[in-house]
Design a protein around this motif. Structure first.
Motif, mmCIF file in Angstrom:
data_model
loop_
_atom_site.group_PDB
_atom_site.id
_atom_site.type_symbol
_atom_site.label_atom_id
_atom_site.label_comp_id
_atom_site.label_asym_id
_atom_site.label_seq_id
_atom_site.Cartn_x
_atom_site.Cartn_y
_atom_site.Cartn_z
ATOM 1 N N VAL A 136 0.841 -1.214 0.000
ATOM 2 C CA VAL A 136 0.000 0.000 0.000
ATOM 3 C C VAL A 136 0.869 1.254 0.000
ATOM 4 C CG1 VAL A 136 -1.970 -1.147 1.103
ATOM 5 C CG2 VAL A 136 -0.339 0.120 2.533
ATOM 6 N N ARG B 240 2.056 1.697 -3.649
ATOM 7 C CA ARG B 240 1.033 2.290 -4.522
ATOM 8 C C ARG B 240 0.905 3.798 -4.275
ATOM 9 N NH1 ARG B 240 -2.833 0.288 -7.447
ATOM 10 N NH2 ARG B 240 -2.677 -1.726 -6.424
ATOM 11 N N ARG B 241 0.913 4.196 -3.025
ATOM 12 C CA ARG B 241 0.782 5.621 -2.711
ATOM 13 C C ARG B 241 1.970 6.406 -3.273
ATOM 14 N NH1 ARG B 241 -3.334 9.286 -1.401
ATOM 15 N NH2 ARG B 241 -2.117 11.171 -1.085
ATOM 16 N N ARG C 256 6.114 7.129 13.689
ATOM 17 C CA ARG C 256 5.037 7.494 14.603
ATOM 18 C C ARG C 256 3.703 7.367 13.904
ATOM 19 N NH1 ARG C 256 2.979 13.153 16.863
ATOM 20 N NH2 ARG C 256 2.255 12.454 18.898
ATOM 21 N N PRO C 257 2.775 6.521 14.352
ATOM 22 C CA PRO C 257 2.957 5.573 15.449
ATOM 23 C C PRO C 257 3.806 4.378 15.037
ATOM 24 C CG PRO C 257 0.800 5.250 14.473
ATOM 25 C CD PRO C 257 1.415 6.443 13.772
ATOM 26 N N GLU D 5 1.680 0.687 13.821
ATOM 27 C CA GLU D 5 0.569 0.646 12.888
ATOM 28 C C GLU D 5 0.975 1.411 11.644
ATOM 29 O OE1 GLU D 5 -3.608 1.451 11.528
ATOM 30 O OE2 GLU D 5 -2.593 3.084 12.538
ATOM 31 N N THR E 172 -1.319 2.485 8.907
ATOM 32 C CA THR E 172 -2.251 3.327 8.157
ATOM 33 C C THR E 172 -2.390 4.738 8.724
ATOM 34 O OG1 THR E 172 -4.191 2.587 9.397
ATOM 35 C CG2 THR E 172 -3.555 1.282 7.489
ATOM 36 N N ASN E 173 -2.154 4.924 10.023
ATOM 37 C CA ASN E 173 -2.390 6.241 10.618
ATOM 38 C C ASN E 173 -1.141 7.086 10.788
ATOM 39 O OD1 ASN E 173 -5.316 6.942 11.343
ATOM 40 N ND2 ASN E 173 -5.162 4.748 11.685
ATOM 41 N N ARG E 174 -0.087 6.769 10.044
ATOM 42 C CA ARG E 174 1.058 7.685 10.037
ATOM 43 C C ARG E 174 0.713 8.898 9.191
ATOM 44 N NH1 ARG E 174 5.002 2.644 9.296
ATOM 45 N NH2 ARG E 174 4.643 1.952 11.421
ATOM 46 N N LYS E 175 0.841 10.070 9.777
ATOM 47 C CA LYS E 175 0.575 11.284 9.003
ATOM 48 C C LYS E 175 1.424 11.254 7.745
ATOM 49 C CE LYS E 175 -1.231 14.668 12.264
ATOM 50 N NZ LYS E 175 -1.338 13.827 13.493
ATOM 51 N N ILE F 119 3.067 8.714 5.597
ATOM 52 C CA ILE F 119 3.029 7.249 5.433
ATOM 53 C C ILE F 119 4.351 6.684 4.914
ATOM 54 C CG2 ILE F 119 2.109 7.123 3.072
ATOM 55 C CD1 ILE F 119 0.198 4.866 4.269
#
Ligand SMILES: [Zn+2]
Lengths: 389, 141
Positions: A154, A157-158, A251-252, A255, A257-260, A262
């Protein structure tokens, strides 16, 4: 002289790397085989090893010590950073010998990654062993987001969306690793050359990741021994110095998906620290052994370590620039993609071999400074900057 | 694939602690995320305290349910045997209007129809008698 220059690697060891049923050794046995070679290479005996840093989930210091006959196991520690652990352990081992916590620290890693439990078995049967633990179990697996090629693709792709990175550029990485493996007798993929066309024709597993974007499942182990330059002098082996070493977590940390940001990894934070210790810049580096669990992670780490700017990794890996003879040879042994997956410990061994001038056909001419990175779990990063004596 | 492999049950969340509370709301058809009572920041996955301001105070606040596709992967060879028959499918990262991201799937389009920034809205899909999973469908807003 870097700040960490007071520690060095004096011994390296590897087993054969194989993809066929049964090395005949347990996970401990195969690591001991590599450990014994590393200890002998250093001119030491098992009795003298007084520090051991096992790989997370793959061994206990006590069982290594009991087999090796260590007389006084004074120091043991596990860095819980998945594939970033071996390089991060170099940093801790370096600090330990400088502080006098131990004289000779053994860092082993290895497994029966082919003939033992394989990735598809682990994700189905041993959820608790996955990075992220309960987060993966509760928020990723129910949606079929269950394995490393999926987690990491993912990001690829981004990156393609934001910077126009192309599949062919990921292919250049896979092809370079495979080319290097042809010069390495111990590489699993020796004798199996690959073209960009072969790469593009390989089956999709987790789009944009094809089969040839993914590292090998291998049986094998590798190990190194770390000590101080003073002790190294008595061993009669040219030491390889640790100029700088650092590890970090994004950070975090637990996980994706919630990295500002990515694209941030632990390496994004660790690399400036390590280069600062070493007092050099990425442009001074002669080769890099980059943890290549998947192709895009090589591109991403080249960017995050500062070998090029973010978004420029695609162009950086093209045109043979990361191949032997290019501006920055990457993974001269073939890497996890084409030599073997030994949890990144083989990257350290190869860096030492290059800096000793012992890399034979794949020797980088006049190699003085090399970088090794590690990547583990959901983005843990580590880096060591090494130089020849 | 052999019978033994297709018989592997779908992995489901453990309904404990904060994850249990999150999925408890999903079971009622509500997508709620934690929101810090002191600095107002939203968070996902659920956590004990606010990583932005350090506060322990928070509430489960209702999400708009709307977001946009941030990125995805298309799984064509499932590594988890329970998803073997679902291939190809696309785990997708959705960026919610509130700013948090959630890993899910977009159910009403095939993987090759996904686009970055495509607007989506939450729907709930029963995965068992106790568990409803928040998934997404295309939205016009
Ligand atoms: Zn707050």
């Amino acid at each position: 002289m870097g700040a960490m220059d007071e520690a060095c690697i004096v011994g390296i060891g590897e087993t054969a790397y194989v993809r066929k049923p049964g090395s005949g050794l347990s996970a401990l046995g195969i690591q001991l085989q590599a450990a014994v070679r590393a200890i002998e290479d250093a001119g030491l005996t098992g009795r003298q090893i007084d520090g051991i840093m096992p790989f997370p989930n793959l061994g206990h210091a006590e069982s290594f010590a009991a087999n090796l006959g260590c007389e006084n196991l004074r120091f043991q520690s596990i860095v819980w950073m998945g594939g970033a652990a071996p390089v991060a352990s170099l940093r801790v081992a370096g600090a330990a010998v400088r502080q006098g916590l131990a004289n000779y620290v053994l860092i082993p890693a290895g497994w029966n990654g082919y003939s033992g439990a394989r990735a598809r078995q682990t994700v189905a049967e041993d959820v608790s062993s996955l990075p992220g633990g309960a987060i993966a179990r509760d928020f990723y697996l129910p949606f079929g987001f269950s394995a490393p090629p999926q987690w990491y693709s993912v990001m690829a792709r981004r990156h393609m969306h934001e910077f126009g990175t192309r599949p062919e550029q990921l292919g250049c990485i896979a092809v370079a690793m495979r080319k290097h493996a042809q010069t390495n007798p111990n590489a699993v993929m020796k004798g199996r050359a690959m073209t960009l066309e072969d790469y593009m024709a390989s089956p999709m597993l987790a789009d944009p990741y094809r089969l040839f974007d993914c590292c090998l499942e291998t049986d094998g182990a590798a190990a190194v021994v770390v000590t101080t330059p003073e002790r190294a002098r008595d061993l009669g082996k040219e030491p390889v110095f640790i100029m700088g070493a650092a590890s970090g977590q994004p950070r975090p940390a637990d996980e994706i998906t919630n990295r500002k940001d990515i694209f941030q990894t632990g390496l994004s934070l660790a690399a400036p620290e390590a280069f600062g210790q070493a007092g050099i810049s990425p442009g001074d580096v002669d080769f890099a052994q980059i943890y290549d669990c998947f192709t895009f992670e090589v591109l991403q780490q080249l960017e995050e370590a500062g070998f090029c700017k973010r978004g420029e990794g695609g162009a950086f890996v093209e045109g043979g620039r990361i191949e032997l003879g290019g501006e920055l040879p990457v993974n001269t042994h073939g890497g996890l993609l084409s030599e073997a997956h030994v949890l990144g410990m083989n990257h350290i061994v190869e860096a030492v071999r290059q800096l000793r001038g012992d890399a034979g056909q794949r020797q980088v001419a006049d190699a003085e400074i090399g970088v090794v990175t590690g990547w583990g779990d959901f983005g843990d990063g580590s880096i060591a900057i090494l130089r020849r004596a | 694939m052999s019978q033994a492999e297709t018989a592997v049950p779908m992995p489901l969340p453990e309904l404990e602690g904060l994850a249990g509370e999150f999925y408890g709301y999903c079971r009622k058809g509500e997508l709620r995320f934690q929101r810090c009572s002191d600095c107002g920041s939203w968070r996902h996955v659920p956590r004990e305290m606010c990583a932005d301001c350090g506060s322990w105070n928070w509430e489960w606040e209702r999400s708009s349910g709307r977001g946009r596709v941030f990125t995805w992967t298309v799984v064509t060879r499932a590594l988890h045997p329970a998803f073997q028959d679902a291939c190809p499918y696309a785990p997708a990262v959705i960026e919610m209007d509130e700013g948090v991201r959630i890993l899910s799937q977009v159910t009403d389009c095939s993987p090759d129809q996904l686009q970055i920034d495509m607007p989506v809205e939450v729907v709930f899909e029963d995965a068992s008698e106790e568990v409803a999973l928040p998934k997404f469908r295309r939205s016009t807003s």
